[in-house]
Design a protein around this motif. Structure first.
Motif, PDB file in Angstrom:
ATOM      1  N   GLY A 233       0.791  -1.219   0.000  1.00 23.38           N
ATOM      2  CA  GLY A 233       0.000   0.000   0.000  1.00 23.38           C
ATOM      3  C   GLY A 233       0.826   1.272   0.000  1.00 23.38           C
ATOM      4  O   GLY A 233       0.337   2.332  -0.402  1.00 23.38           O
ATOM      5  N   THR A 234       2.065   1.200   0.436  1.00 22.82           N
ATOM      6  CA  THR A 234       2.927   2.384   0.451  1.00 22.82           C
ATOM      7  C   THR A 234       3.990   2.333  -0.645  1.00 22.82           C
ATOM      8  O   THR A 234       4.968   3.085  -0.604  1.00 22.82           O
ATOM      9  CB  THR A 234       3.596   2.559   1.821  1.00 22.82           C
ATOM     10  N   THR A 235       3.783   1.452  -1.624  1.00 24.03           N
ATOM     11  CA  THR A 235       4.676   1.349  -2.782  1.00 24.03           C
ATOM     12  C   THR A 235       3.970   1.894  -4.019  1.00 24.03           C
ATOM     13  O   THR A 235       2.855   1.488  -4.312  1.00 24.03           O
ATOM     14  CB  THR A 235       5.068  -0.126  -3.032  1.00 24.03           C
ATOM     15  N   PRO A 236       4.544   2.882  -4.730  1.00 22.91           N
ATOM     16  CA  PRO A 236       5.898   3.401  -4.557  1.00 22.91           C
ATOM     17  C   PRO A 236       6.026   4.565  -3.587  1.00 22.91           C
ATOM     18  O   PRO A 236       7.142   4.896  -3.196  1.00 22.91           O
ATOM     19  CB  PRO A 236       6.246   3.867  -5.978  1.00 22.91           C
ATOM     20  N   GLU A 237       4.898   5.219  -3.234  1.00 19.74           N
ATOM     21  CA  GLU A 237       4.948   6.379  -2.343  1.00 19.74           C
ATOM     22  C   GLU A 237       4.084   6.148  -1.108  1.00 19.74           C
ATOM     23  O   GLU A 237       2.981   5.628  -1.224  1.00 19.74           O
ATOM     24  CB  GLU A 237       4.471   7.638  -3.088  1.00 19.74           C
ATOM     25  N   PRO A 238       4.562   6.531   0.067  1.00 19.74           N
ATOM     26  CA  PRO A 238       5.852   7.167   0.391  1.00 19.74           C
ATOM     27  C   PRO A 238       7.023   6.201   0.507  1.00 19.74           C
ATOM     28  O   PRO A 238       8.134   6.600   0.781  1.00 19.74           O
ATOM     29  CB  PRO A 238       5.552   7.820   1.739  1.00 19.74           C
ATOM     30  N   GLY A 239       6.754   4.903   0.289  1.00 13.04           N
ATOM     31  CA  GLY A 239       7.804   3.887   0.364  1.00 13.04           C
ATOM     32  C   GLY A 239       7.740   3.127   1.671  1.00 13.04           C
ATOM     33  O   GLY A 239       7.588   3.704   2.750  1.00 13.04           O
ATOM     34  N   ARG A 251      18.624   0.881   8.061  1.00  9.64           N
ATOM     35  CA  ARG A 251      17.347   1.142   7.397  1.00  9.64           C
ATOM     36  C   ARG A 251      17.335   0.481   6.028  1.00  9.64           C
ATOM     37  O   ARG A 251      18.302   0.577   5.269  1.00  9.64           O
ATOM     38  CB  ARG A 251      17.122   2.646   7.252  1.00  9.64           C
ATOM     39  N   VAL A 252      16.233  -0.193   5.696  1.00  9.40           N
ATOM     40  CA  VAL A 252      16.071  -0.800   4.382  1.00  9.40           C
ATOM     41  C   VAL A 252      14.684  -0.478   3.854  1.00  9.40           C
ATOM     42  O   VAL A 252      13.725  -0.333   4.613  1.00  9.40           O
ATOM     43  CB  VAL A 252      16.273  -2.338   4.403  1.00  9.40           C
ATOM     44  N   LYS A 253      14.573  -0.342   2.523  1.00 10.17           N
ATOM     45  CA  LYS A 253      13.299  -0.116   1.849  1.00 10.17           C
ATOM     46  C   LYS A 253      12.862  -1.430   1.220  1.00 10.17           C
ATOM     47  O   LYS A 253      13.697  -2.169   0.676  1.00 10.17           O
ATOM     48  CB  LYS A 253      13.465   0.957   0.772  1.00 10.17           C
ATOM     49  N   VAL A 254      11.588  -1.744   1.305  1.00  6.97           N
ATOM     50  CA  VAL A 254      11.051  -2.995   0.769  1.00  6.97           C
ATOM     51  C   VAL A 254      10.015  -2.677  -0.313  1.00  6.97           C
ATOM     52  O   VAL A 254       9.134  -1.837  -0.114  1.00  6.97           O
ATOM     53  CB  VAL A 254      10.408  -3.850   1.875  1.00  6.97           C
ATOM     54  N   VAL A 255      10.149  -3.343  -1.458  1.00  2.24           N
ATOM     55  CA  VAL A 255       9.214  -3.151  -2.572  1.00  2.24           C
ATOM     56  C   VAL A 255       8.617  -4.497  -2.938  1.00  2.24           C
ATOM     57  O   VAL A 255       9.305  -5.367  -3.467  1.00  2.24           O
ATOM     58  CB  VAL A 255       9.928  -2.538  -3.797  1.00  2.24           C
ATOM     59  N   LEU A 298       9.353 -11.477   0.731  1.00  2.00           N
ATOM     60  CA  LEU A 298       9.796 -10.190   0.224  1.00  2.00           C
ATOM     61  C   LEU A 298      10.215 -10.327  -1.234  1.00  2.00           C
ATOM     62  O   LEU A 298      10.838 -11.327  -1.613  1.00  2.00           O
ATOM     63  CB  LEU A 298      10.981  -9.668   1.046  1.00  2.00           C
ATOM     64  N   GLU A 299       9.883  -9.329  -2.040  1.00  2.00           N
ATOM     65  CA  GLU A 299      10.234  -9.354  -3.459  1.00  2.00           C
ATOM     66  C   GLU A 299      11.548  -8.629  -3.734  1.00  2.00           C
ATOM     67  O   GLU A 299      12.488  -9.212  -4.269  1.00  2.00           O
ATOM     68  CB  GLU A 299       9.099  -8.719  -4.281  1.00  2.00           C
ATOM     69  N   ALA A 311      15.303  -9.550  -3.259  1.00  2.00           N
ATOM     70  CA  ALA A 311      15.442  -9.877  -1.839  1.00  2.00           C
ATOM     71  C   ALA A 311      16.462 -10.987  -1.620  1.00  2.00           C
ATOM     72  O   ALA A 311      17.198 -10.980  -0.630  1.00  2.00           O
ATOM     73  CB  ALA A 311      14.082 -10.271  -1.273  1.00  2.00           C
ATOM     74  N   ALA A 312      16.538 -11.933  -2.569  1.00  2.00           N
ATOM     75  CA  ALA A 312      17.492 -13.033  -2.431  1.00  2.00           C
ATOM     76  C   ALA A 312      18.931 -12.522  -2.469  1.00  2.00           C
ATOM     77  O   ALA A 312      19.780 -12.954  -1.680  1.00  2.00           O
ATOM     78  CB  ALA A 312      17.267 -14.065  -3.524  1.00  2.00           C
TER      79      ALA A 312
END
Length: 340
Positions: A233-239, A251-255, A298-299, A311-312
């Motif tokens: 729901g927060t992809t791509p914004e705000p992330g 800190r890591v970002k997950v998409v 995780l993708e 993610a791998a």
């Protein structure tokens, strides 16, 4: 009258509004002007850049009115320019500023708004993001008459769309921007022909205020379905982002994420019973995070200062026992309230 005889103001700013501008042009409407927000700094170098709608309007050689608001002295000057256009209607898609009563009365048929929800659900600036976060399985788009209230006007037409558990808000919004554009063009035609009948909104409204970076925080103390929905729901914004439990935290970002029932699928390869909430586990070519009641696959992941990667690939360099930090109060219990 033909569409070419109808003078339309188009008001919009982001990329999601561009298909609607294209649809109105292709339908043969005369676009008297395009109202959009001023150029804004973009990227690390903060280069002043036209909005996507402004860029497309320039390609179409349409007159452009830049304005960040329609109130105050600058807003009144913009409304004077709009009044001089002698408009039949104004079509609005994510312009980014409220239209005051003085502006609503300028076009003969008023302002017709394309909103990406099934009103009265998710009134506000981020309807698709909130719909995905709250795991709606059906959403859609509404074309309605703009009035002074926040997305409260009567509805002319709607379309529905199913939402898959693996889809991001960006995926859904991209699709709705095109189907909604066609709906706006056909509805506007009916309105101007006098054949459209608006219907007052009914039912309990919900609200979708603009999200900020705090809304993207991933808390593995939630259910697997809620964690995946928060990420998507927060992809791509705000992330979507989290902190790896390290010293100092990373800190890591997950998409992209999908909830999976791993104990049934692959119990032999994953230490399910002993995994704490937030544990990051790699099995074969997949990476999963332990949540309150199950697992989320995780993708893609983007560590701070690095490029987005699978993610791998990201998990290959993680120390044994890596985990996402968790909060004691699940974010999913926070109420949806407020306005844009």
């Amino acid at each position: 009258m033909t569409h070419a005889d109808r003078r339309i103001l188009f008001a919009g700013t982001p990329q999601t509004a561009v298909p609607a501008l294209n649809a109105l042009v292709e339908a043969g409407f005369t676009i008297a002007a395009v109202l959009t927000r001023p150029d804004a700094p973009v990227g690390r170098k903060r280069v002043l850049t036209p909005s996507p709608v402004a860029a497309r309007a320039a390609e179409l050689e349409l007159p452009i009115i830049h304005s960040s608001r329609l109130t105050g002295d600058a807003g009144r000057a913009t409304l004077d320019r709009i009044a001089a256009l002698d408009l039949d209607a104004a079509a609005v898609v994510a312009y980014g500023a409220l239209v005051p009563a003085a502006g609503l009365a300028l076009p003969r048929q008023g302002w017709i708004n394309l909103h990406f929800s099934l009103l009265p659900a998710y009134r506000g600036a981020a309807p698709v993001q909130h719909a995905v976060i709250h795991r709606e399985r059906v959403t859609g788009a509404s074309v309605f008459q703009l009035e002074e209230g926040l997305d409260t006007g009567p509805v002319y037409s709607q379309l529905t769309r199913e939402v898959g558990p693996e889809e991001s808000a960006g995926d859904v919004l991209e699709d709705l921007s095109h189907s909604g554009a066609r709906l706006l063009a056909s509805t506007l035609s009916s309105i101007l022909d006098g054949t459209a009948e608006p219907v007052p909104q009914s039912g309990e409204p919900s609200f979708a205020p603009k999200l900020d970076h705090r809304d993207g925080y991933i808390d593995p103390n939630q259910s697997a379905a809620a964690v995946a929905a928060r990420i998507n729901g927060t992809t791509p914004e705000p992330g979507a982002w989290t902190l790896l439990d390290a010293e100092p935290p990373v800190r890591v970002k997950v998409v992209g994420a999908v909830p999976e029932d791993l104990p049934e699928r692959d119990a032999s390869e994953l230490p399910v019973a002993g995994s704490a909430v937030g544990a990051v586990v790699r099995a074969r070519s997949t990476v999963h995070v332990r949540c309150a009641d199950g697992w989320v696959r995780l993708e893609r992941v983007q560590p701070a200062g690095k490029k987005l990667m699978s993610a791998a690939d990201w998990a290959r360099g993680l120390p044994e026992g890596s985990r996402f930090q968790s909060e004691t109060t699940p974010i999913e219990t926070a109420p949806i309230e407020g306005t844009r």
